[in-house]
Design a protein around this motif. Structure first.
Motif, PDB file in Angstrom:
ATOM      1  N   ILE A  83       0.804  -1.243   0.117  1.00 25.01           N
ATOM      2  CA  ILE A  83      -0.027   0.201   0.129  1.00 25.01           C
ATOM      3  C   ILE A  83       0.818   1.147   0.122  1.00 25.01           C
ATOM      4  N   ALA A  84       1.872   1.252   0.762  1.00 27.34           N
ATOM      5  CA  ALA A  84       2.793   2.537   0.908  1.00 27.34           C
ATOM      6  C   ALA A  84       3.527   2.779  -0.132  1.00 27.34           C
ATOM      7  N   LEU A  85       3.976   1.766  -0.983  1.00 27.04           N
ATOM      8  CA  LEU A  85       4.595   2.087  -2.256  1.00 27.04           C
ATOM      9  C   LEU A  85       3.889   2.564  -3.274  1.00 27.04           C
ATOM     10  N   SER A  86       2.631   1.773  -3.172  1.00 24.55           N
ATOM     11  CA  SER A  86       1.411   2.635  -4.327  1.00 24.55           C
ATOM     12  C   SER A  86       0.992   3.893  -4.105  1.00 24.55           C
ATOM     13  N   GLY A 107       1.286  16.098  -3.826  1.00 25.91           N
ATOM     14  CA  GLY A 107       2.195  15.157  -4.183  1.00 25.91           C
ATOM     15  C   GLY A 107       3.080  14.692  -3.058  1.00 25.91           C
ATOM     16  N   THR A 108       3.571  15.704  -2.504  1.00 27.91           N
ATOM     17  CA  THR A 108       4.697  15.553  -1.566  1.00 27.91           C
ATOM     18  C   THR A 108       3.873  14.807  -0.070  1.00 27.91           C
ATOM     19  N   ILE A 109       2.720  15.320  -0.044  1.00 31.75           N
ATOM     20  CA  ILE A 109       1.884  14.771   1.154  1.00 31.75           C
ATOM     21  C   ILE A 109       1.752  13.242   1.119  1.00 31.75           C
ATOM     22  N   LEU A 110       1.397  12.781  -0.219  1.00 32.78           N
ATOM     23  CA  LEU A 110       1.194  11.479  -0.518  1.00 32.78           C
ATOM     24  C   LEU A 110       2.539  10.550  -0.244  1.00 32.78           C
ATOM     25  N   VAL A 111       3.690  11.163  -0.852  1.00 28.31           N
ATOM     26  CA  VAL A 111       4.910  10.609  -0.770  1.00 28.31           C
ATOM     27  C   VAL A 111       5.244  10.369   0.881  1.00 28.31           C
ATOM     28  N   GLY A 112       5.046  11.323   1.494  1.00 28.70           N
ATOM     29  CA  GLY A 112       5.504  11.424   2.965  1.00 28.70           C
ATOM     30  C   GLY A 112       4.575  10.220   3.602  1.00 28.70           C
ATOM     31  N   ALA A 113       3.461  10.152   3.236  1.00 28.73           N
ATOM     32  CA  ALA A 113       2.535   9.292   3.877  1.00 28.73           C
ATOM     33  C   ALA A 113       2.946   7.742   3.908  1.00 28.73           C
ATOM     34  N   GLY A 114       4.090   7.389   3.034  1.00 32.05           N
ATOM     35  CA  GLY A 114       4.422   6.054   2.898  1.00 32.05           C
ATOM     36  C   GLY A 114       5.920   5.944   3.632  1.00 32.05           C
TER      37      GLY A 114
END
Length: 434
Positions: A83-86, A107-114
């Protein structure tokens, strides 16, 4: 053949961990610094605004690291890493589509979530389940892959940007994340018992060469550790150290470009920095296994001091290659070394919570450090002040580290004395009942 692979699946897990960290580190170590100048020029935004977007993303990483331990305990590593990589792939895709500042933020928030699952905290969790012996060396090699891949990705992404633009470089990163998600979902297993195996090294006689690490002492519970002054001093020290690190880490390429270095040469220096990061992590793992986590931490902090000073004094090539390498050797202080140091200082019981908490403090320092360096640039027109501020903070953190180690040693001695007294009381009561 398949039976033999299954019987030694801990090495498959190690290889998968290397692959995952290589993809994640290759992207994360470059998706900010290499893109500062082309993205800000295309979108017409300041460097401070660009950095702020990535800093907000680091807040997502902070939350992710705080929740990591509980999430993995409940849902398992295999599901969460997929999930995190996706989610990271989605975030980088949004960056590729960005036409304004709000899209950069998203975009950066989504990347940070993983981050909590994909980065050091998640990898530490799976390595500790599969390996009992040589954990430091294995974890050092695994996390070192971020340096090698960071070096390779720096060159690849620069060439893609020159040929097709920065958007294409972001699309390339998104594709790498998706491939990694598919492979790890297919092959990772959360624990050796899933395959009827034992962790590597479990049950073996521990000789001097393969001694049980100090972090196998039981230590404090999560409630007990929060009552210790040394715990809070450790958190403060980690924050100062990380803040000093990220004042510099993301500005190496623009700093060199501002001093007349070409885009290709600056990317090559970034590549050297990533190789230094790789060497630092491997060295930290070996030193931790041989001498202990404290010596590993102090060694890396020393590299910081030397590297940040030399970087400020010698901004040109070819000396910049060597300087970037030295500085990068110290970055292990705020990455892999945390996984070694927390169990060493406070024991095994609370180590999962402490590692997650420390790795949540790092993104906060990352946010403030990277933002501060670009604010100072906008005010002064130079990164020199950031470099010397970083040098000063590393000097302070080195002193605080030594104080922290002495304080934690005193607390551990008290804990052992109390444990000994309780054991004696239990023995006396048992004797009286007989």
């Amino acid at each position: 053949m398949l039976k033999r692979i299954r019987g030694h699946y801990y090495w498959v897990i190690a290889a998968l961990a290397v692959f995952e960290m290589a993809i994640y580190g290759g992207v994360i170590n470059n998706y900010n610094s290499l893109f500062v100048i082309p993205v800000t020029e295309t979108l017409g935004i300041s460097r401070t605004a660009f950095t702020l977007a990535f800093s907000v993303g680091k807040m997502g990483a902070m939350v992710s690291n705080l929740c990591m331990n509980k999430l993995i305990s409940r849902y398992g590593y295999r599901k969460l890493i997929g999930i995190a990589l996706s989610v990271c792939a989605t975030g980088v895709s949004v960056l590729a589509l960005s036409r304004n500042l709000p899209m950069l933020f998203a975009g950066t928030i989504l990347v940070g979530a993983g981050d909590g699952i994909c980065a050091t905290a998640g990898i530490t969790w799976i390595i500790r389940r599969w390996f009992r012996r040589s954990q430091g060396t294995v974890l050092g090699v695994v996390t070192a892959s971020t340096g090698i891949s960071g070096s390779i990705f720096a060159i690849i992404l620069t060439k893609v940007m020159i040929a097709s633009g920065w958007q294409s470089a972001y699309w390339f990163c998104a594709g790498c994340f998706l491939v990694a998600a598919i492979i790890l979902l297919s092959a990772v297993r959360d624990h050796p018992s899933c395959l009827g195996l034992k962790p590597y090294g479990e049950g073996e006689a521990q000789d001097k060469k393969h001694r049980v690490p100090d972090h196998y002492w039981l230590g404090y519970s999560e409630k007990e550790v929060k009552k210790l002054p040394s715990f809070y001093l450790t958190m403060i020290t980690m924050f100062i150290c990380a803040f000093g690190t990220y004042l510099v880490f993301y500005i190496v390429v623009p700093y060199l470009r501002d001093n007349g270095v070409s885009q290709t040469a600056a990317a090559t220096v970034q590549s050297a920095l990533m190789l230094g990061l790789c060497a630092g992590k491997i060295l930290s793992g070996v030193v931790s296994d041989k001498l202990g986590a404290k010596w590993s931490m102090l060694l890396c902090a020393g590299y910081y001091l030397v590297g940040s000073a030399l970087l400020a004094l010698f901004p040109g090539v070819p000396i910049a290659y060597v300087v970037a390498w030295i500085y990068a050797m110290g970055i292990a202080t705020v990455t892999i070394n945390i996984s070694f140091l927390m169990p060493d200082l406070f024991g095994y019981r609370s180590s999962g919570m402490l590692i997650g908490l420390c790795l949540a403090v790092i993104p906060l320092a990352n946010t403030l450090g990277s933002t501060t360096s670009n604010v100072l640039y906008d005010l002064t027109g130079s990164y020199q002040l950031s470099l010397w501020l970083s040098f000063s903070l590393h000097g302070i953190s080195l002193v605080l580290l030594m104080i922290t180690f002495l304080w934690a040693k005193r607390d551990k001695r008290r804990w052992e004395e109390l444990e000994g007294e309780e054991s004696e009381q239990v023995s006396l009561l048992q004797g009286q009942s007989v």
